[in-house]
Design an enzyme around this catalytic site. Structure first.
Site, PDB file in Angstrom:
ATOM      1  CG  ASN A 108      -1.608   1.046   1.240  1.00 30.40           C
ATOM      2  OD1 ASN A 108      -2.190   1.488   0.498  1.00 30.40           O
ATOM      3  ND2 ASN A 108      -1.832   2.109   2.452  1.00 30.40           N
ATOM      4  CG  HIS A 110      -0.973   6.280   4.419  1.00 31.55           C
ATOM      5  ND1 HIS A 110      -1.817   6.124   4.045  1.00 31.55           N
ATOM      6  CD2 HIS A 110      -0.389   6.932   5.762  1.00 31.55           C
ATOM      7  CE1 HIS A 110      -2.533   7.096   5.567  1.00 31.55           C
ATOM      8  NE2 HIS A 110      -1.815   7.829   6.317  1.00 31.55           N
ATOM      9  CD  GLU A 144      -1.964  -3.207  14.118  1.00 30.93           C
ATOM     10  OE1 GLU A 144      -1.602  -2.526  14.606  1.00 30.93           O
ATOM     11  OE2 GLU A 144      -0.937  -4.191  14.316  1.00 30.93           O
TER      12      GLU A 144
HETATM   13  C1  GAR Z   1      -2.554   9.023  -3.256  1.00 27.34           C
HETATM   14  O1  GAR Z   1      -2.249  10.322  -2.181  1.00 27.34           O
HETATM   15  C2  GAR Z   1      -2.453   7.780  -2.385  1.00 27.34           C
HETATM   16  O2  GAR Z   1      -0.961   7.977  -1.005  1.00 27.34           O
HETATM   17  C3  GAR Z   1      -3.836   7.913  -0.945  1.00 27.34           C
HETATM   18  O3  GAR Z   1      -5.034   8.471  -1.591  1.00 27.34           O
HETATM   19  C4  GAR Z   1      -4.091   8.851  -2.743  1.00 27.34           C
HETATM   20  C5  GAR Z   1      -4.610   8.376  -4.192  1.00 27.34           C
HETATM   21  O4  GAR Z   1      -4.210   8.969  -5.330  1.00 27.34           O
HETATM   22  N1  GAR Z   1      -3.965   7.095  -0.091  1.00 27.34           N
HETATM   23  C6  GAR Z   1      -4.360   6.656   0.234  1.00 27.34           C
HETATM   24  O5  GAR Z   1      -4.253   7.680   1.627  1.00 27.34           O
HETATM   25  C7  GAR Z   1      -4.516   5.686   1.711  1.00 27.34           C
HETATM   26  N2  GAR Z   1      -4.403   5.420   2.753  1.00 27.34           N
HETATM   27  P1  GAR Z   1      -4.467   8.593  -6.848  1.00 27.34           P
HETATM   28  O6  GAR Z   1      -5.361   8.031  -7.439  1.00 27.34           O
HETATM   29  O7  GAR Z   1      -3.600   9.639  -8.359  1.00 27.34           O
HETATM   30  O8  GAR Z   1      -3.144   6.891  -6.729  1.00 27.34           O
END
Ligand code: GAR
Length: 201
Positions: A108, A110, A144
């Site tokens: 993932n 984040h 988690e």
């Molecule tokens: C990204 O900033 C990613 O890090 C975040 O969602 C966005 C997706 O952007 N993920 C989270 O917050 C996970 N908890 P994208 O669709 O342009 O890749």
């Protein structure tokens, strides 16, 4: 490790695009076998189609429980012989049904320096907390939330007058740089998990 990736998206898909670009430019030796979204309108699906990649939409509304949904996800990924699952803005909590099906094979990304600011709106959490440095984390997914072994991190400065949007915009290019690097590291193998630590070779 099998170099067939399954990328899960819920929205814009810019991290998916970064992975596709890295593969296209020869910086990442992998194949995106399938892109799956929980949202039919996710722009990430358009990006996949434009790249000629198989897509699937699995809506949680069609399943009676989170476990049933995760069983369908696992079947869709197995059906494409996926070796490594990459969550790229996939905004669903995963059950042990999913996590146990791909042990140490789900990544993932984040937008914070975990373990700070897990969960939703990480950039807003960072701005509101007043930290001077935030960043991005690529980590393995376990049961988690946002807590699995950390593969790579990169830091990004937080300016005193930052809005969550401004910080998100500064973090995003680092995400796009880091995710392909982390995937390469994991696919190349030779690493081990020691307790909660990812130990590269
Ligand atoms: C990204 O900033 C990613 O890090 C975040 O969602 C966005 C997706 O952007 N993920 C989270 O917050 C996970 N908890 P994208 O669709 O342009 O890749």
């Amino acid at each position: 490790m099998n170099r067939r990736l399954g990328v899960l998206v819920s929205g814009r898909g810019s991290n998916l695009q970064a992975i596709l670009d890295a593969i296209g430019e020869g910086r990442l030796d992998a194949t995106v076998a399938v892109v799956i979204s929980n949202k039919a309108g996710a722009y990430g699906l358009e990006r996949a189609r434009a790249a000629g990649i198989a897509t699937a939409v699995l809506s949680h509304r069609d399943y009676a429980s989170r476990e049933d949904y995760d069983r369908a996800l696992v079947a869709a990924l197995r059906g494409r012989d996926v070796g490594l699952v990459c969550l790229a803005g996939f905004m669903r909590l995963l059950t042990p049904v999913f996590v146990d099906a791909f042990p140490n094979a789900i990544l993932n990304i984040h937008p914070s320096l975990l373990p700070a600011f897990p969960g939703l709106d990480a950039q807003r959490q960072a701005v509101e907390h007043g930290v001077r440095v935030s960043g991005v984390t690529v980590h393995f997914v376990n049961a988690e939330l946002d807590a699995g072994p950390i593969v790579l991190q990169a830091t990004v400065p937080v300016q005193p007058d930052d809005t969550p949007e401004a910080l998100a915009e500064r973090i995003l290019p680092e995400e796009h740089r880091l995710y392909p690097d982390a995937i390469r590291l994991v696919l190349d193998g030779g690493w081990r998990i020691d307790g909660r630590r990812f130990v590269p070779r």
